[in-house]
Every structure is written in C-alpha cells, then in structure tokens.
Motif scaffolding. Structure first.
Motif, PDB file in Angstrom:
ATOM      1  N   ALA A  69       0.836  -1.206   0.000  1.00 46.07           N
ATOM      2  CA  ALA A  69       0.000   0.000   0.000  1.00 46.07           C
ATOM      3  C   ALA A  69       0.870   1.255   0.000  1.00 46.07           C
ATOM      4  O   ALA A  69       0.557   2.227  -0.698  1.00 46.07           O
ATOM      5  CB  ALA A  69      -0.955  -0.016   1.195  1.00 46.07           C
ATOM      6  N   ARG A  73       0.682   0.080  -4.565  1.00 51.99           N
ATOM      7  CA  ARG A  73       0.353  -1.154  -5.282  1.00 51.99           C
ATOM      8  C   ARG A  73      -0.890  -1.739  -4.608  1.00 51.99           C
ATOM      9  O   ARG A  73      -0.878  -2.821  -4.035  1.00 51.99           O
ATOM     10  CB  ARG A  73       1.547  -2.105  -5.265  1.00 51.99           C
ATOM     11  CG  ARG A  73       2.736  -1.520  -6.044  1.00 51.99           C
ATOM     12  CD  ARG A  73       4.019  -2.267  -5.867  1.00 51.99           C
ATOM     13  NE  ARG A  73       4.006  -3.563  -6.544  1.00 51.99           N
ATOM     14  CZ  ARG A  73       5.110  -4.227  -6.883  1.00 51.99           C
ATOM     15  NH1 ARG A  73       6.309  -3.717  -6.634  1.00 51.99           N
ATOM     16  NH2 ARG A  73       5.025  -5.397  -7.474  1.00 51.99           N
ATOM     17  N   ASN A  74      -1.972  -0.965  -4.687  1.00 52.85           N
ATOM     18  CA  ASN A  74      -3.173  -1.263  -3.907  1.00 52.85           C
ATOM     19  C   ASN A  74      -3.857  -2.567  -4.304  1.00 52.85           C
ATOM     20  O   ASN A  74      -4.393  -3.263  -3.440  1.00 52.85           O
ATOM     21  CB  ASN A  74      -4.148  -0.094  -3.972  1.00 52.85           C
ATOM     22  CG  ASN A  74      -3.632   1.121  -3.236  1.00 52.85           C
ATOM     23  OD1 ASN A  74      -2.659   1.043  -2.476  1.00 52.85           O
ATOM     24  ND2 ASN A  74      -4.256   2.260  -3.457  1.00 52.85           N
ATOM     25  N   ASP A  75      -3.875  -2.903  -5.587  1.00 54.89           N
ATOM     26  CA  ASP A  75      -4.495  -4.169  -5.985  1.00 54.89           C
ATOM     27  C   ASP A  75      -3.759  -5.349  -5.363  1.00 54.89           C
ATOM     28  O   ASP A  75      -4.387  -6.287  -4.866  1.00 54.89           O
ATOM     29  CB  ASP A  75      -4.529  -4.305  -7.508  1.00 54.89           C
ATOM     30  CG  ASP A  75      -5.541  -3.370  -8.158  1.00 54.89           C
ATOM     31  OD1 ASP A  75      -6.446  -2.872  -7.449  1.00 54.89           O
ATOM     32  OD2 ASP A  75      -5.427  -3.137  -9.370  1.00 54.89           O
ATOM     33  N   GLU A  76      -2.432  -5.292  -5.382  1.00 52.37           N
ATOM     34  CA  GLU A  76      -1.643  -6.356  -4.764  1.00 52.37           C
ATOM     35  C   GLU A  76      -1.855  -6.380  -3.255  1.00 52.37           C
ATOM     36  O   GLU A  76      -1.967  -7.453  -2.648  1.00 52.37           O
ATOM     37  CB  GLU A  76      -0.160  -6.172  -5.072  1.00 52.37           C
ATOM     38  CG  GLU A  76       0.187  -6.389  -6.528  1.00 52.37           C
ATOM     39  CD  GLU A  76       1.620  -6.008  -6.814  1.00 52.37           C
ATOM     40  OE1 GLU A  76       2.510  -6.841  -6.557  1.00 52.37           O
ATOM     41  OE2 GLU A  76       1.847  -4.876  -7.290  1.00 52.37           O
ATOM     42  N   ARG A  78      -4.518  -5.443  -1.645  1.00 50.60           N
ATOM     43  CA  ARG A  78      -5.833  -6.032  -1.384  1.00 50.60           C
ATOM     44  C   ARG A  78      -5.765  -7.565  -1.416  1.00 50.60           C
ATOM     45  O   ARG A  78      -6.371  -8.238  -0.579  1.00 50.60           O
ATOM     46  CB  ARG A  78      -6.852  -5.544  -2.419  1.00 50.60           C
ATOM     47  CG  ARG A  78      -7.356  -4.162  -2.177  1.00 50.60           C
ATOM     48  CD  ARG A  78      -8.458  -3.787  -3.192  1.00 50.60           C
ATOM     49  NE  ARG A  78      -8.641  -2.353  -3.190  1.00 50.60           N
ATOM     50  CZ  ARG A  78      -8.031  -1.505  -4.022  1.00 50.60           C
ATOM     51  NH1 ARG A  78      -7.206  -1.952  -4.947  1.00 50.60           N
ATOM     52  NH2 ARG A  78      -8.243  -0.213  -3.928  1.00 50.60           N
ATOM     53  N   GLY A  79      -5.046  -8.089  -2.382  1.00 46.34           N
ATOM     54  CA  GLY A  79      -4.913  -9.540  -2.483  1.00 46.34           C
ATOM     55  C   GLY A  79      -4.228 -10.142  -1.273  1.00 46.34           C
ATOM     56  O   GLY A  79      -4.656 -11.187  -0.759  1.00 46.34           O
ATOM     57  N   SER A  82      -6.567  -9.814   1.781  1.00 47.19           N
ATOM     58  CA  SER A  82      -7.673 -10.768   1.661  1.00 47.19           C
ATOM     59  C   SER A  82      -7.220 -12.184   2.000  1.00 47.19           C
ATOM     60  O   SER A  82      -7.908 -12.905   2.735  1.00 47.19           O
ATOM     61  CB  SER A  82      -8.253 -10.726   0.246  1.00 47.19           C
ATOM     62  OG  SER A  82      -8.847  -9.477  -0.014  1.00 47.19           O
ATOM     63  N   LEU A 104      -7.699  -3.677   4.776  1.00 48.14           N
ATOM     64  CA  LEU A 104      -8.317  -3.913   3.483  1.00 48.14           C
ATOM     65  C   LEU A 104      -9.423  -2.890   3.224  1.00 48.14           C
ATOM     66  O   LEU A 104      -9.467  -2.285   2.142  1.00 48.14           O
ATOM     67  CB  LEU A 104      -8.867  -5.328   3.430  1.00 48.14           C
ATOM     68  CG  LEU A 104      -9.598  -5.772   2.170  1.00 48.14           C
ATOM     69  CD1 LEU A 104      -8.678  -5.701   0.961  1.00 48.14           C
ATOM     70  CD2 LEU A 104     -10.124  -7.186   2.340  1.00 48.14           C
ATOM     71  N   LEU A 107      -8.347   0.535   2.061  1.00 51.78           N
ATOM     72  CA  LEU A 107      -7.879   0.654   0.677  1.00 51.78           C
ATOM     73  C   LEU A 107      -9.023   0.856  -0.318  1.00 51.78           C
ATOM     74  O   LEU A 107      -8.778   1.209  -1.456  1.00 51.78           O
ATOM     75  CB  LEU A 107      -7.099  -0.599   0.260  1.00 51.78           C
ATOM     76  CG  LEU A 107      -5.709  -0.744   0.847  1.00 51.78           C
ATOM     77  CD1 LEU A 107      -5.113  -2.078   0.420  1.00 51.78           C
ATOM     78  CD2 LEU A 107      -4.817   0.394   0.383  1.00 51.78           C
ATOM     79  N   ARG A 108     -10.239   0.633   0.093  1.00 51.43           N
ATOM     80  CA  ARG A 108     -11.384   0.707  -0.835  1.00 51.43           C
ATOM     81  C   ARG A 108     -11.837   2.089  -1.079  1.00 51.43           C
ATOM     82  O   ARG A 108     -11.567   3.054  -0.590  1.00 51.43           O
ATOM     83  CB  ARG A 108     -12.524  -0.147  -0.304  1.00 51.43           C
ATOM     84  CG  ARG A 108     -12.098  -1.589  -0.326  1.00 51.43           C
ATOM     85  CD  ARG A 108     -13.161  -2.504   0.112  1.00 51.43           C
ATOM     86  NE  ARG A 108     -12.579  -3.842   0.014  1.00 51.43           N
ATOM     87  CZ  ARG A 108     -13.180  -4.913   0.384  1.00 51.43           C
ATOM     88  NH1 ARG A 108     -14.370  -4.856   0.844  1.00 51.43           N
ATOM     89  NH2 ARG A 108     -12.603  -6.073   0.275  1.00 51.43           N
TER      90      ARG A 108
END
Length: 108
Positions: A69, A73-76, A78-79, A82, A104, A107-108
């Motif tokens: 974060a 690299r927010n998508d990573e 989040r993964g 999660s 998590l 980050l949304r």
C-alpha cells in the motif's frame, strides 16, 4: 571490530538466513529490514519467499500488505490482505483477521 566493520542488522539477518533458509521469523525480519532501508525489490522478494514457504505466517500478511500500500500497489495489497484475513479466520486468529480486514477496508 570497529564501528565501521560492525555488520548491519540486515547483514546479520542475511548471514542467518544463509545458514537457516527455512527460518520464517528471520526471513520476516529481513523483509522488514529491507523495507525499512528502502530496498523495495529485496523486501518484495523476501515477503514473497516467506509467504511461499510459510503460507500461515500471519504477521507477514499485514506487513506485506501495508508495504505494498505504501508503494501504491493497492491491488496487490488487497490480495495480500484478503488472503491474510482468510488464513487468520481459518486459524481462529480473530484479532489478526480484524486488523487485516480494517487495512483492506481502508484501501477501498
């Protein structure tokens, strides 16, 4: 040994990892130290290796996600968060699950 010849914390961890490559705590410490030093590529590599070798090592999910974060690299991130939430819930670690869920959600 003079101060200039004293091995750094990172050097000590690297030496330990060389001798004990399967030590999760040492690998975690090395990833954190690389992140602290700003060596992003090394930190990413150590976090990946740690979770590849020790997928139940819960502290790594929070720290790795936060590191990603910080790198935007927010998508990573989040993964990672999660996956960490799922593992924490499976292990009954509700505090860790809640902490990663909060990260998590942020980050949304």
């Amino acid at each position: 040994m003079t101060a200039t010849n004293t091995p750094s914390r990172r050097q000590k961890l690297e030496e330990f990892i060389t001798a004990h490559p399967g030590d999760a705590f040492a690998r975690y410490g090395l990833a954190m130290e690389c992140a602290r030093e700003g060596d992003h590529d090394a930190a990413l590599g150590h976090f990946r290796r740690l979770l590849g070798d020790h997928p139940d090592y819960l502290p790594a999910y929070l720290q790795y996600g936060q590191f990603l974060a910080r790198l935007a690299r927010n998508d990573e991130a989040r993964g990672i968060f999660s996956a960490g939430v799922l593992i924490a819930r499976r292990r009954g670690a509700s505090h860790a699950a809640d902490e990663m869920q909060a990260a998590l959600d942020a980050l949304r």
